[in-house]
Design an enzyme around this catalytic site. Structure first.
Site, PDB file in Angstrom:
ATOM      1  N   SER A  25       0.745  -1.464  -0.051  1.00  0.00           N
ATOM      2  CA  SER A  25       0.282   0.334  -0.071  1.00  0.00           C
ATOM      3  C   SER A  25       1.303   0.848   0.588  1.00  0.00           C
ATOM      4  O   SER A  25       2.270   1.257  -0.262  1.00  0.00           O
ATOM      5  CB  SER A  25      -1.212  -0.149   1.320  1.00  0.00           C
ATOM      6  OG  SER A  25      -0.304  -0.249   2.633  1.00  0.00           O
ATOM      7  N   MET A  26      -0.062   2.385   0.006  1.00  0.00           N
ATOM      8  CA  MET A  26       1.008   3.179   0.563  1.00  0.00           C
ATOM      9  C   MET A  26       2.253   3.820   1.310  1.00  0.00           C
ATOM     10  O   MET A  26       1.046   3.120   2.826  1.00  0.00           O
ATOM     11  CB  MET A  26      -0.071   4.749  -0.485  1.00  0.00           C
ATOM     12  CG  MET A  26      -0.359   4.570  -1.552  1.00  0.00           C
ATOM     13  SD  MET A  26      -0.885   6.196  -2.422  1.00  0.00           S
ATOM     14  CE  MET A  26       0.078   7.647  -1.678  1.00  0.00           C
ATOM     15  N   SER A  28       4.151   2.201   2.784  1.00  0.00           N
ATOM     16  CA  SER A  28       4.588   0.931   3.197  1.00  0.00           C
ATOM     17  C   SER A  28       6.471   0.596   3.594  1.00  0.00           C
ATOM     18  O   SER A  28       6.661   0.126   3.414  1.00  0.00           O
ATOM     19  CB  SER A  28       3.985   0.002   2.569  1.00  0.00           C
ATOM     20  OG  SER A  28       4.156  -0.264   1.081  1.00  0.00           O
ATOM     21  N   GLU A  97       6.766   2.969  -9.752  1.00  0.00           N
ATOM     22  CA  GLU A  97       5.525   3.557  -9.621  1.00  0.00           C
ATOM     23  C   GLU A  97       4.875   2.164 -11.169  1.00  0.00           C
ATOM     24  O   GLU A  97       4.234   3.038 -11.821  1.00  0.00           O
ATOM     25  CB  GLU A  97       4.727   5.088 -10.084  1.00  0.00           C
ATOM     26  CG  GLU A  97       5.702   5.899  -8.953  1.00  0.00           C
ATOM     27  CD  GLU A  97       5.112   5.342  -7.831  1.00  0.00           C
ATOM     28  OE1 GLU A  97       4.206   4.646  -7.934  1.00  0.00           O
ATOM     29  OE2 GLU A  97       5.302   6.134  -6.168  1.00  0.00           O
ATOM     30  N   ALA A  98       5.266   1.196 -10.516  1.00  0.00           N
ATOM     31  CA  ALA A  98       4.896   0.701 -11.737  1.00  0.00           C
ATOM     32  C   ALA A  98       3.620   0.356 -11.878  1.00  0.00           C
ATOM     33  O   ALA A  98       2.608   0.436 -13.482  1.00  0.00           O
ATOM     34  CB  ALA A  98       5.199  -0.874 -11.883  1.00  0.00           C
ATOM     35  N   GLN A  99       2.457   0.974 -10.877  1.00  0.00           N
ATOM     36  CA  GLN A  99       1.041   0.684 -11.268  1.00  0.00           C
ATOM     37  C   GLN A  99       0.552   1.677 -12.036  1.00  0.00           C
ATOM     38  O   GLN A  99      -0.595   1.388 -12.985  1.00  0.00           O
ATOM     39  CB  GLN A  99      -0.024   0.662 -10.123  1.00  0.00           C
ATOM     40  CG  GLN A  99       0.202   2.360  -9.713  1.00  0.00           C
ATOM     41  CD  GLN A  99       1.364   2.473  -8.790  1.00  0.00           C
ATOM     42  OE1 GLN A  99       2.495   1.598  -8.318  1.00  0.00           O
ATOM     43  NE2 GLN A  99       1.530   3.971  -8.272  1.00  0.00           N
ATOM     44  N   CYS A 153      -1.558   0.625   9.841  1.00  0.00           N
ATOM     45  CA  CYS A 153      -3.582   1.263   9.751  1.00  0.00           C
ATOM     46  C   CYS A 153      -3.143   2.718  10.709  1.00  0.00           C
ATOM     47  O   CYS A 153      -2.976   2.864  11.896  1.00  0.00           O
ATOM     48  CB  CYS A 153      -3.835   0.504  10.497  1.00  0.00           C
ATOM     49  SG  CYS A 153      -5.215   1.119  10.767  1.00  0.00           S
ATOM     50  N   LEU A 175      -2.980  11.283  -8.288  1.00  0.00           N
ATOM     51  CA  LEU A 175      -1.451  11.316  -7.513  1.00  0.00           C
ATOM     52  C   LEU A 175      -1.713  12.689  -6.674  1.00  0.00           C
ATOM     53  O   LEU A 175      -2.396  12.924  -5.879  1.00  0.00           O
ATOM     54  CB  LEU A 175      -0.718  12.103  -8.469  1.00  0.00           C
ATOM     55  CG  LEU A 175      -0.296  11.543  -9.453  1.00  0.00           C
ATOM     56  CD1 LEU A 175       1.188  12.237 -10.227  1.00  0.00           C
ATOM     57  CD2 LEU A 175       0.621  10.355  -9.421  1.00  0.00           C
TER      58      LEU A 175
END
Length: 192
Positions: A25-26, A28, A97-99, A153, A175
């Protein structure tokens, strides 16, 4: 005495490549881990090239930058096929940032690995809706190793695997930083 004949060395470099994926996740630590691995390759005096999508200009136009502001110079590219234009003596390729890349990225990673290049890819495995993100599932399928990192979290302190969007927008790509997203565990993600 020569340990490797030229033929053995040539075969090893042609077929010794690999694909490594760092996902989560962001917040991480994906980019932090990517930078760490790439710096180690540079310390080993390997020829390293680093790429990121041209659309990612959050911290710097020409560098991969983590949320902790660690950075490494990179080449921003329009699409994944541009990565294939790298120098002929490249031994390690980093992709952040492969996504955000197109669906050809897994094929590009395979082509590089088949040439003997170590390919290290980092990206979000899920979008803000909790769905697989872009080419990431296909990269996971072809990778020799997958490292899934977790954030914490912000609601309960458990390992977070979701990027919860705090602002109202249906855009798949938005973004942002801590004002736009927060990491959440499965339970806290589904509470709102």
């Amino acid at each position: 005495m020569m340990l490797f004949s030229e033929d053995v060395f040539k075969r090893r470099s042609e077929f010794g490549g690999s694909v490594e994926l760092i996902c989560g996740s962001m917040f991480s630590g994906k980019t932090e881990e990517l930078i760490r691995r790439l710096r180690r390759a540079q310390i080993a005096r390997l020829n390293v090239e680093i790429f990121k999508p041209k659309t990612d200009t959050r911290y710097d136009e020409n560098a991969v930058v983590s949320h902790d502001l660690n950075s490494i110079q990179s080449t921003p590219v329009e699409n994944s096929s541009s990565i294939l234009l790298l120098g002929s003596n490249t031994q390690v390729v980093g992709i952040d940032e492969a996504q955000f890349f197109d669906d050809e990225l897994p094929s590009v990673c395979n082509k590089l690995a088949n040439k003997g290049i170590r390919v290290i890819v980092a990206g979000l495995d899920m979008d803000f809706l909790g769905k697989p993100f872009g080419p990431m599932p296909a990269i996971m399928a072809i990778a020799e190793s997958v490292t899934k990192v977790h954030a914490v979290c912000v609601r309960c302190g458990n390992p977070a695997l979701y990027s919860y969007r705090l602002v109202s927008s249906d855009a798949k790509i938005l973004l942002g930083e801590k004002e736009t997203y927060e990491p959440r565990c499965r339970i806290c993600y589904h509470l709102d």
